[in-house]
Design a protein around this motif. Structure first.
Motif, mmCIF file in Angstrom:
data_model
loop_
_atom_site.group_PDB
_atom_site.id
_atom_site.type_symbol
_atom_site.label_atom_id
_atom_site.label_comp_id
_atom_site.label_asym_id
_atom_site.label_seq_id
_atom_site.Cartn_x
_atom_site.Cartn_y
_atom_site.Cartn_z
ATOM 1 N N ALA A 494 0.965 -1.192 0.024
ATOM 2 C CA ALA A 494 -0.083 0.172 -0.108
ATOM 3 C C ALA A 494 0.945 1.301 0.084
ATOM 4 O O ALA A 494 1.795 1.342 0.674
ATOM 5 C CB ALA A 494 -0.928 0.017 1.359
ATOM 6 N N HIS A 495 0.476 2.223 -0.796
ATOM 7 C CA HIS A 495 1.098 3.651 -0.802
ATOM 8 C C HIS A 495 0.418 4.681 -0.412
ATOM 9 O O HIS A 495 -0.678 4.907 -1.047
ATOM 10 C CB HIS A 495 1.670 3.639 -2.026
ATOM 11 C CG HIS A 495 2.708 2.643 -2.705
ATOM 12 N ND1 HIS A 495 3.888 2.704 -2.267
ATOM 13 C CD2 HIS A 495 2.489 1.635 -3.364
ATOM 14 C CE1 HIS A 495 4.473 1.453 -2.862
ATOM 15 N NE2 HIS A 495 3.612 0.725 -3.602
ATOM 16 N N CYS A 544 4.748 9.331 -2.430
ATOM 17 C CA CYS A 544 4.229 8.373 -1.300
ATOM 18 C C CYS A 544 4.657 9.028 -0.164
ATOM 19 O O CYS A 544 6.067 9.117 0.072
ATOM 20 C CB CYS A 544 4.927 7.077 -1.909
ATOM 21 S SG CYS A 544 4.654 5.657 -0.594
ATOM 22 N N LEU A 546 5.433 7.063 2.620
ATOM 23 C CA LEU A 546 6.681 6.149 3.145
ATOM 24 C C LEU A 546 7.848 6.902 2.655
ATOM 25 O O LEU A 546 8.370 6.881 1.454
ATOM 26 C CB LEU A 546 6.439 4.866 2.362
ATOM 27 C CG LEU A 546 4.943 3.937 2.849
ATOM 28 C CD1 LEU A 546 4.835 2.658 1.871
ATOM 29 C CD2 LEU A 546 4.927 3.618 4.399
ATOM 30 N N HIS A 549 10.320 4.925 0.338
ATOM 31 C CA HIS A 549 9.798 5.050 -0.983
ATOM 32 C C HIS A 549 9.874 6.427 -1.657
ATOM 33 O O HIS A 549 10.177 6.179 -2.760
ATOM 34 C CB HIS A 549 8.182 4.576 -1.028
ATOM 35 C CG HIS A 549 7.896 3.203 -0.572
ATOM 36 N ND1 HIS A 549 6.647 2.617 -0.796
ATOM 37 C CD2 HIS A 549 8.847 2.250 -0.113
ATOM 38 C CE1 HIS A 549 6.910 1.371 -0.292
ATOM 39 N NE2 HIS A 549 8.195 1.150 0.308
ATOM 40 N N MET A 554 9.427 7.283 -5.640
ATOM 41 C CA MET A 554 8.113 7.564 -6.070
ATOM 42 C C MET A 554 7.659 8.975 -5.654
ATOM 43 O O MET A 554 6.903 9.196 -4.501
ATOM 44 C CB MET A 554 7.345 6.430 -4.936
ATOM 45 C CG MET A 554 5.983 6.065 -5.514
ATOM 46 S SD MET A 554 5.233 4.921 -4.605
ATOM 47 C CE MET A 554 5.377 3.462 -5.603
HETATM 48 CU CU CU Z 1 5.334 3.813 -1.219
#
Ligand code: CU
Length: 561
Positions: A494-495, A544, A546, A549, A554
């Motif tokens: 999941a992002h 994203c 995270l 990430h 991303m």
């Molecule tokens: Cu992500």
């Protein structure tokens, strides 16, 4: 093949209970020597965690310093705002203009981003996009009119500083009085701390993406198998794993092997405690400030009524549990009657938890649940569903930086996500969220853009349409256009996608307005869409949330003109 024999399938011997629960004292920052003690540190040598100071008004001075902190028994350097973790809670008032002077007392550049706040792009705090960043020794003055109210937060947008302590809450009081009545109000900031240098964590992930994944060390191998043996054969192998009670999961790439999970800057052993009187309506403002952790939050013995999400009032919905991804905020109302309740926030990969207590007086505690068993990724997480939509993969998705493409994405919003399915509790899903008042803009979409969230697990490469930020060019929005954005997740993770400067108005698969968000989590093999009114001129970040990430690529720039 690494995992072809039962012996090699054995998990590393790391019982979950052995993961660090932190110090009971919970991360008090060590004293500063007197000669460099700034004004905000005058009262005390050890700046508290667990009770971020509240600063209110229209003028703020924030100082960024590196300071020692101790969450685990080993002192480490943290990046702090005014010497506290979390950073001070900023209390603003809708309609007022705030001035925030941020002084960098470190040897590296820094920044502060006001997450979810609508403002001129030059005030948004993303180095390289909004401004050059705040150089060592420099003071940058942010000034903008506060156009909204609710629960938000702020954090560094430089390097890994968010991981090392730079995050705090923002509470904006409505100009016209709050429609959510509560007798008591607590901010609950959830985060993750590592004693390792975050760059070292990132390098380990680059080298071996399942480095911290002791639950399920097979996902990289699964993809290795898919590319060498084909999907069907890899799936057969997966059956074998299932029989051995193993499964390829990819729930989180950083776990309690390195993380200590914090609630308001307190370790589980430190037990942050929020007080109440029996029968009071208590508002808890959960802010998911973990850099790489999704938290599943519940308070055994209490129903939670979700009333406010990402700074927006929502139609009240009563649940036992909710998941919050990095960047998201959830305000809930609870009415506790007993003496003490545990606020339990387990991380999705089920290696640890943040924990605190709601109690009638300090020093009380309630039973702390065991973390749940990790769930297995289902077919839906790996290859989607039966959606009859035409899927367009960009040419750039066919390359070594992408190891998976989903051709039949699922579009449902009523999935609480891996780990929360059929757990016997009423768990919030995106299908439950309805922002009060409907969309900001009655227009339908004039234009559609589709972007795919992509990755290569083995290389720990994360990208959009197969292109990392460094390889990409900005996405253009026309000023004031109403736009449909389709996000299609071609990965098994999941992002939480965060668009700066403008709202993301999530819609149902049938195109009905659902919820106004600043951060939207897209589940594995899922396709979601939202509408944007591109009313904010300038340059914006979209990424994203995270942190690793985002750092890996991303991330895109959006230009509105
Ligand atoms: Cu992500």
């Amino acid at each position: 093949m690494k995992h072809s024999t039962p012996e090699s399938l054995a998990l590393p011997n790391l019982p979950r209970r052995q993961f660090v629960q932190g110090l009971a004292a919970g991360g008090a920052l060590l004293g500063l020597s007197t000669w460099l003690k700034p004004a905000w540190a005058e009262q005390s040598n050890a700046t508290t965690t667990g009770a971020a100071p509240i600063l209110s008004g229209t003028e703020f001075d924030l100082t960024i310093t590196e300071m020692p902190v101790n969450f685990t028994g080993s002192p480490r350097m943290a990046t702090t705002i005014n010497g506290s973790i979390p950073a001070p809670t900023l209390r603003w008032r809708e309609g007022e203009t705030v001035t925030i002077r941020v002084t960098n007392r470190m040897s590296v550049s820094t920044s502060i981003h006001w997450h979810g706040i609508l403002l001129p792009y030059q005030m948004d705090g993303v180095p390289g996009i909004s401004f050059p960043g705040i150089a060592p020794g420099e003071t940058f003055t942010y000034r903008f009119k506060v156009e909204q109210y609710g629960t938000y937060w702020y954090h560094s947008h430089s390097g890994f500083q968010e991981q090392t302590g730079m995050y705090g809450a923002i509470i904006i009081d409505p100009a016209a009085g709050d429609s959510i009545h509560a007798d008591r109000d607590h901010v609950v900031v959830l985060s993750d701390w590592t004693d390792e240098d975050p760059m070292a964590v990132f390098k380990k992930l680059k080298k071996q993406s399942d480095y911290y994944n002791f639950n399920e060390p097979t996902v990289v191998d699964f993809f290795r198998d898919v590319s060498s043996d084909g999907f069907a054969s890899a799936m057969k192998k997966r059956h074998m794993w299932n029989k051995m009670r193993m499964s390829p999961t990819d729930l989180a790439d950083v776990s309690a092997y390195t993380y200590t999970y914090l609630m308001n800057g307190m370790t589980p052993a430190g037990n942050w405690t929020g007080l109440f009187k029996p029968g009071e309506r208590v508002r808890l403002r959960f802010i998911s400030a973990g850099t790489q952790s999704y938290f599943d939050v519940r308070i055994p013995g209490l129903k939670m009524t979700v009333v406010h999400v990402d700074g927006q009032d929502v139609e009240p919905i009563t649940v036992d549990e909710f998941r919050c991804g990095p960047g998201e905020t959830y305000d809930v109302i609870v009415t506790p009657e007993d003496e003490a309740y545990t606020i339990f926030s387990q991380s999705t990969e089920r290696t640890g938890y943040a924990r605190g207590t709601l109690a009638t007086k300090a020093g009380l505690s309630a039973a702390v649940p065991e973390v749940d068993e990790p769930q297995w990724l289902g077919m839906a997480d790996m290859s989607g569903g039966m959606a009859a939509v035409a899927v367009r993969h960009a040419k750039t998705e066919y390359g070594p930086s992408v190891d998976m493409r989903v051709d039949k994405p699922r579009t449902n919003l009523d999935d609480p996500g891996i780990g929360l399915r059929n757990n016997g509790r009423r768990v919030l899903t995106y299908a439950d969220l309805h922002t009060i008042g409907g969309p900001l803009d009655p227009r339908g979409a004039e234009r559609e853009i589709e972007l795919h969230l992509t990755g290569n697990m083995e290389r720990y490469a994360w990208s959009i349409d197969g292109l990392s930020f460094g390889q990409s060019t900005p996405i253009h929005f026309r000023h004031n256009e109403r736009l449909r954005v389709i996000l299609h997740n071609d990965t098994m993770m999941a992002h939480p996608m965060h668009l700066h400067g403008m709202w993301s108005e999530l819609e149902s698969p049938n195109g009905e307005f659902m919820a106004r968000r600043h951060t939207i989590s897209v589940q594995p093999a899922q396709r979601i869409s939202f509408l944007v009114t591109a009313d904010a001129l300038g340059r914006w970040a979209w990424h994203c949330h995270l942190l690793y990430h985002m750092y890996a690529g991303m991330f895109r720039e959006v230009v509105v003109k």
